[in-house]
Design a protein around this motif. Structure first.
Motif, short mmCIF file in Angstrom:
data_model
loop_
_atom_site.label_atom_id
_atom_site.label_comp_id
_atom_site.label_asym_id
_atom_site.label_seq_id
_atom_site.Cartn_x
_atom_site.Cartn_y
_atom_site.Cartn_z
N THR A 79 0.81 -1.22 0.00
CA THR A 79 0.00 0.00 0.00
C THR A 79 0.84 1.27 0.00
OG1 THR A 79 -0.25 -0.18 2.40
CG2 THR A 79 -2.03 -1.06 1.03
N GLN A 85 -7.12 5.91 -4.94
CA GLN A 85 -8.05 5.00 -4.27
C GLN A 85 -8.27 3.72 -5.08
OE1 GLN A 85 -11.57 6.34 -2.34
NE2 GLN A 85 -10.74 8.39 -2.00
N ALA A 89 -7.50 0.03 -3.75
CA ALA A 89 -8.44 -1.10 -3.84
C ALA A 89 -7.80 -2.29 -4.55
CB ALA A 89 -9.72 -0.67 -4.56
N VAL A 116 -6.45 -1.98 6.79
CA VAL A 116 -7.24 -1.27 5.79
C VAL A 116 -7.89 -0.04 6.43
CG1 VAL A 116 -9.30 -1.42 4.30
CG2 VAL A 116 -7.63 -3.28 4.32
N THR A 120 -7.02 3.73 5.13
CA THR A 120 -8.08 4.59 4.59
C THR A 120 -8.27 5.83 5.46
OG1 THR A 120 -9.79 3.23 5.67
CG2 THR A 120 -9.30 2.77 3.34
N HIS A 130 -13.17 -0.39 0.38
CA HIS A 130 -11.91 -1.11 0.57
C HIS A 130 -12.09 -2.34 1.46
CE1 HIS A 130 -10.84 2.92 -0.77
NE2 HIS A 130 -9.84 2.31 -1.39
#
Length: 189
Positions: A79, A85, A89, A116, A120, A130
């Motif tokens: 990540t 975004q 995902a 996650v 986020t 997500h």
């Protein structure tokens, strides 16, 4: 008994009791033996020891990887490289699917959910798509191998299909399903 069991499985608990799906399965099995719908000997023969041993071993390995922080390292490494975004995902879906192919998908979801949420939150985006990507892609990825989920373990154990052959046949199915799933998730979000 069958209707009771399916209702309990579908709602996730036995109505009126503090229980879960495992308890529903145990109660249903005990009732079948108690009323004579299944003899105790046949019930014992229906238990596949190889599948249970493999499932237990996978749970131990998954728990050890979760405790060691391995899931977190993989998720953070991937990540950090995303900029959008949609990229986030895709990264979540890829990590979740690959880990779930080799680890039990429930453990992957439990291990990655806090990550996650943290990612986020840090990026200031809605966590729901997500988290949906995490949950659904872990199920898709678990299709690819015998160790991906308990159903595959049972199929592999009873059929004696070798691990590599099983994966050779189902990994492409999982890859296509993941691609279709990604496109559908991106379309709705």
């Amino acid at each position: 008994i069958l209707v009771f069991s399916y209702v309990a499985f579908s709602i996730g608990r036995v109505p009126g009791l503090r229980s879960d799906r495992l308890a529903a399965a145990q109660i249903g099995g005990a009732l079948m033996v108690t009323v004579g719908g299944l003899s105790l000997e046949k019930a014992q023969l229906a238990i596949d020891g190889g599948t249970l041993a493999l499932l237990f071993g996978m749970m131990v390995i998954s728990a050890a990887l979760e405790i060691s922080g391995a899931f977190g390292l993989v998720a953070r490494w991937l990540t950090r490289r995303v900029r959008t975004q949609v990229g986030l995902a895709a990264a979540i879906m890829g990590v979740s699917a690959v880990l779930s192919a080799f680890m039990i998908n429930d453990v992957v979801c439990i291990a990655l959910t806090p990550l996650v949420l943290a990612i986020t939150r840090r990026l200031g985006c809605d966590p729901k798509p997500h988290l949906l990507a995490l949950a659904t892609s872990s199920n898709v990825g678990s299709v690819a191998t015998i160790t991906g989920n308990p159903q595959n373990m049972l199929i592999g154990s009873v059929s004696r299909v070798p691990y590599a052959r099983f994966s050779l046949m189902l990994a492409p199915v999982a890859a296509v399903a993941l691609a279709v799933h990604f496109l559908s998730l991106i379309h709705i979000s």
